[in-house]
Motif scaffolding. Structure first.
Motif, PDB file in Angstrom:
ATOM      1  N   TYR A 294       0.879  -1.167   0.000  1.00 14.31           N
ATOM      2  CA  TYR A 294       0.000   0.000   0.000  1.00 14.31           C
ATOM      3  C   TYR A 294       0.916   1.216   0.000  1.00 14.31           C
ATOM      4  CZ  TYR A 294      -2.608   3.786   2.137  1.00 14.31           C
ATOM      5  OH  TYR A 294      -3.147   5.004   2.414  1.00 14.31           O
ATOM      6  N   VAL A 295       0.731   2.122  -0.943  1.00 16.22           N
ATOM      7  CA  VAL A 295       1.681   3.214  -1.105  1.00 16.22           C
ATOM      8  C   VAL A 295       1.107   4.552  -0.644  1.00 16.22           C
ATOM      9  CG1 VAL A 295       3.003   2.118  -2.932  1.00 16.22           C
ATOM     10  CG2 VAL A 295       0.969   3.433  -3.528  1.00 16.22           C
ATOM     11  N   GLY A 296       0.155   4.535   0.225  1.00 17.00           N
ATOM     12  CA  GLY A 296      -0.426   5.768   0.735  1.00 17.00           C
ATOM     13  C   GLY A 296      -0.014   6.029   2.173  1.00 17.00           C
ATOM     14  N   GLN A 297      -0.887   6.660   2.953  1.00 14.56           N
ATOM     15  CA  GLN A 297      -0.574   7.047   4.320  1.00 14.56           C
ATOM     16  C   GLN A 297      -0.531   5.838   5.250  1.00 14.56           C
ATOM     17  OE1 GLN A 297      -2.987  10.221   5.817  1.00 14.56           O
ATOM     18  NE2 GLN A 297      -2.582   9.733   7.957  1.00 14.56           N
ATOM     19  N   ASP A 298       0.297   5.936   6.280  1.00 15.48           N
ATOM     20  CA  ASP A 298       0.370   4.897   7.304  1.00 15.48           C
ATOM     21  C   ASP A 298      -0.658   5.213   8.385  1.00 15.48           C
ATOM     22  OD1 ASP A 298       0.970   3.046   9.196  1.00 15.48           O
ATOM     23  OD2 ASP A 298       2.986   3.792   9.638  1.00 15.48           O
ATOM     24  N   TYR A 299      -1.670   4.346   8.515  1.00 17.72           N
ATOM     25  CA  TYR A 299      -2.736   4.583   9.484  1.00 17.72           C
ATOM     26  C   TYR A 299      -2.453   3.918  10.830  1.00 17.72           C
ATOM     27  CZ  TYR A 299      -5.475   6.603   5.751  1.00 17.72           C
ATOM     28  OH  TYR A 299      -5.912   7.413   4.737  1.00 17.72           O
ATOM     29  N   SER A 300      -1.217   3.481  11.053  1.00 18.36           N
ATOM     30  CA  SER A 300      -0.888   2.898  12.347  1.00 18.36           C
ATOM     31  C   SER A 300      -0.756   3.986  13.416  1.00 18.36           C
ATOM     32  CB  SER A 300       0.413   2.095  12.262  1.00 18.36           C
ATOM     33  OG  SER A 300       1.486   2.950  11.912  1.00 18.36           O
ATOM     34  N   ILE A 301      -0.488   5.225  12.987  1.00 17.50           N
ATOM     35  CA  ILE A 301      -0.390   6.336  13.923  1.00 17.50           C
ATOM     36  C   ILE A 301      -1.800   6.811  14.249  1.00 17.50           C
ATOM     37  CG2 ILE A 301       0.510   8.662  14.283  1.00 17.50           C
ATOM     38  CD1 ILE A 301       2.638   8.016  12.177  1.00 17.50           C
ATOM     39  N   GLN A 302      -2.199   6.661  15.480  1.00 17.22           N
ATOM     40  CA  GLN A 302      -3.579   6.954  15.860  1.00 17.22           C
ATOM     41  C   GLN A 302      -3.743   8.426  16.221  1.00 17.22           C
ATOM     42  OE1 GLN A 302      -5.747   3.962  18.243  1.00 17.22           O
ATOM     43  NE2 GLN A 302      -3.740   3.032  18.513  1.00 17.22           N
ATOM     44  N   LYS A 303      -4.122   9.230  15.263  1.00 15.92           N
ATOM     45  CA  LYS A 303      -4.370  10.645  15.510  1.00 15.92           C
ATOM     46  C   LYS A 303      -5.772  10.865  16.078  1.00 15.92           C
ATOM     47  CE  LYS A 303      -1.406  12.206  11.721  1.00 15.92           C
ATOM     48  NZ  LYS A 303      -1.348  12.986  10.466  1.00 15.92           N
ATOM     49  N   GLY A 347     -11.120  -5.279  13.783  1.00 14.95           N
ATOM     50  CA  GLY A 347     -10.553  -4.705  15.007  1.00 14.95           C
ATOM     51  C   GLY A 347      -9.497  -3.655  14.723  1.00 14.95           C
ATOM     52  N   LEU A 348      -8.621  -3.917  13.751  1.00 19.88           N
ATOM     53  CA  LEU A 348      -7.588  -2.936  13.401  1.00 19.88           C
ATOM     54  C   LEU A 348      -8.188  -1.713  12.721  1.00 19.88           C
ATOM     55  CD1 LEU A 348      -4.735  -5.330  12.207  1.00 19.88           C
ATOM     56  CD2 LEU A 348      -4.741  -3.888  14.264  1.00 19.88           C
ATOM     57  N   PHE A 349      -9.236  -1.920  11.949  1.00 16.10           N
ATOM     58  CA  PHE A 349      -9.929  -0.785  11.338  1.00 16.10           C
ATOM     59  C   PHE A 349     -10.510   0.127  12.425  1.00 16.10           C
ATOM     60  CE2 PHE A 349     -14.081   0.968  10.097  1.00 16.10           C
ATOM     61  CZ  PHE A 349     -13.706   1.810   9.041  1.00 16.10           C
ATOM     62  N   LEU A 350     -11.192  -0.459  13.412  1.00 16.96           N
ATOM     63  CA  LEU A 350     -11.773   0.336  14.498  1.00 16.96           C
ATOM     64  C   LEU A 350     -10.682   1.044  15.300  1.00 16.96           C
ATOM     65  CD1 LEU A 350     -14.541  -2.106  15.808  1.00 16.96           C
ATOM     66  CD2 LEU A 350     -14.873  -0.022  14.452  1.00 16.96           C
ATOM     67  N   LYS A 351      -9.578   0.355  15.505  1.00 11.86           N
ATOM     68  CA  LYS A 351      -8.444   0.988  16.174  1.00 11.86           C
ATOM     69  C   LYS A 351      -7.981   2.207  15.378  1.00 11.86           C
ATOM     70  CE  LYS A 351      -3.509   0.109  16.917  1.00 11.86           C
ATOM     71  NZ  LYS A 351      -2.420  -0.848  16.649  1.00 11.86           N
TER      72      LYS A 351
END
Length: 537
Positions: A294-303, A347-351
């Motif tokens: 996936y070459v877009g934004q990293d959504y692991s950072i929970q803003k 679960g990861l989506f909700l996170k």
């Protein structure tokens, strides 16, 4: 975990022109490519022979060392180019003015060659044409390794590469096209003026794009009929004595068929070598990462942590969840349970959209105990997995919400599962019923099913976004379920300042500077991220 001081791998091409041989490299973290083809006695260097033309069939593998940093950078940037080609191919008429302008812009941004220019290694202002051709060549072979692994990956890769090749071939002049044919042993010569005059009427009557005015101003190629069966079958060319006469604008059909056949065979051969390549546990995650990239934004950072509450989820699922997550949410509410694949994906989506660990535990516990799981069993069997998802158990990795590519390719759902991509994994009739239930218009359903038929699953989801949000153009390239949610919320809220600040990065798939700035010290962290990414697959 892989550290930069450890052994890296090198991949060597030896497959009788296209078979990959595997060897180890113990010094400086490089990938080495070389060919077993016999050396010729020409004075030109192998590089000059490879890069003497801006376009090639990729018959010869790379013959040099490259760093691991360059290896990944080249691959990611070619993947961005192929994703752009896929998106433009559905949004615009291929080869149209708009299509060409947008694709030319992407070539320039990513420094890939697309026009015939003189090779010059000494150009100081930006990458030279030689460097662009080298990047084009090496990046193709890297993605060939990554995308040979399954039938779906091979099919996608071939289609995008064929479209890329077609654009570049059509952009060449008649002289450059003839030079390309001869360089690749496609000895299709143009007929002379006298033969053209003799066949004047026949050429006009047999070629739909040729008229009495244009016939004099264009070249015709004399080609053995067996090399042009598609054109013969559709009666688009003049056939005489075992040869067909093809106007220059149609010669691309012959070349594309040849390119597609060669690439398909090469991918099949490459796939046979995968057990050898996968024997190195450090190279395998890198190649898998590219095929799921996936070459877009990293959504692991929970803003957005804490920005949604549990009582909002039902409402949000109907307004702003992509179809894959809406399906999981509905199934959870109906059956009060999801299997492991569904729990991880949802679960990861909700996170990612802002659910805290405490909220997640409360959400899953309250739903599961409505079914066949009591509170004690939940705490013993399921709570650990949720805490692990948030990096509070095990190796304490901050797991990333799944991208569209990972949802589509990494874990096929079986009977009783509800995870995966509905556009990829649902029966078309079932998908149609689901879209009707969600009140998508009949014409909109038809558009979505056409995209699904063409295997454009992310574009089908983007069309679903446009139809359910009543917009003509989503104005972003969809790559991630969490991106879908954020864009939906931005649109529904009128683009409030807070949400706009959080989504300004992923709206466009422009090349990201970070991809150009990877250094050797970043490699351990990069590989650790890859390791984390695949532990939960």
């Amino acid at each position: 975990m892989l550290h930069s001081r450890h052994t890296f791998t090198r991949v060597c091409c030896v497959w009788r022109d296209s078979f990959w041989k595997y060897a180890s490299h113990q010094e400086n973290g490089t990938m080495e490519f070389f060919s077993r083809k016999k050396k010729n006695n020409n004075s030109s260097s192998p590089q000059e022979e490879l890069y003497g033309h801006s376009l090639q069939f990729y018959g010869q593998p790379p013959i040099e060392n490259i760093s691991l940093t360059e290896f990944e950078t080249f691959a990611v940037e070619r993947l961005k180019l192929l994703k752009t080609i896929e998106n433009l191919g559905v949004s615009y008429v291929k080869q149209s003015e708009q299509y060409s302008k947008k694709l030319e812009s992407e070539f320039k941004n990513l420094n890939f060659p697309y026009r015939v220019e003189v090779v010059d290694r000494k150009v100081q202002n930006g990458p030279s044409e030689y460097e662009k051709r080298r990047k084009d060549h090496i990046s193709h072979f890297i993605l060939r390794l990554a995308y040979c692994q399954t039938e779906d990956l091979r099919r996608w890769f071939i289609q995008q590469e064929v479209d890329l090749f077609k654009f570049r071939f059509n952009d060449m002049g008649a002289k450059q096209k003839l030079e390309f044919l001869h360089r690749n042993n496609l000895q299709y010569d143009t007929i002379n003026a006298e033969e053209k005059k003799t066949l004047h009427d026949k050429l006009i009557n047999s070629s739909y794009a040729v008229s009495g005015i244009t016939v004099e101003d264009q070249d015709f190629y004399k080609v053995p009929f067996q090399d042009a069966l598609d054109l013969v079958r559709t009666r688009k060319v003049y056939l005489k004595a075992g040869f067909v006469y093809i106007p220059h604008q149609d010669i691309v059909t012959i070349v594309l068929n040849d390119f597609r056949t060669r690439l398909s065979k090469a991918l099949a051969l490459t796939a046979r070598s995968l057990p050898i390549v996968h024997s190195d546990e450090r190279l395998q995650p890198l190649l898998n990462h590219l095929s799921h990239a996936y070459v877009g934004q990293d959504y692991s950072i929970q803003k957005n942590v804490g920005k949604i509450s549990l009582d909002q989820i039902d409402s949000l699922s109907g307004k702003s969840f992509p179809l894959c997550m809406r399906q999981l949410h509905q199934s959870l509410r109906e059956h009060h349970h999801l299997r492991h694949g569904g729990r991880m994906q949802y679960g990861l989506f909700l996170k990612g959209i802002g659910l805290s660990l405490e909220q997640a535990l409360q959400f899953w516990r309250s739903e599961f105990i409505r079914g066949k799981v009591d509170a004690d069993k939940f705490d013993k069997q399921y709570a650990y997995g949720i805490r692990h998802m948030f990096g509070k158990e095990g190796k304490r990795a901050d797991y990333t919400p799944y991208s569209c590519m990972k949802v589509i390719l990494s874990n096929m759902p079986s009977q009783g599962d509800y995870h995966g991509c509905p556009f990829r994994h649902s029966d078309p009739e079932l998908l149609k019923q689901k879209l009707q239930f969600y009140k998508v218009s009949p014409s909109g359903i038809g558009q979505i099913l056409e995209l699904v038929k063409g295997m454009h699953y992310q574009l089908a989801c983007q069309k679903y976004f446009e139809l359910t949000h009543n917009v003509e153009d989503a104005n972003f390239s969809l790559n991630h379920p969490n991106q879908y949610f954020i864009e939906s919320q931005r649109l529904l809220s009128g683009g409030s300042r807070d949400l706009k600040r959080e989504v300004e990065t992923p709206q466009k798939t422009k090349p990201q500077p970070a991809a150009q700035e990877i250094s050797a010290k970043d490699i351990p962290e990069m590989m650790e991220d890859l390791d984390s990414f695949f532990q939960d697959a």
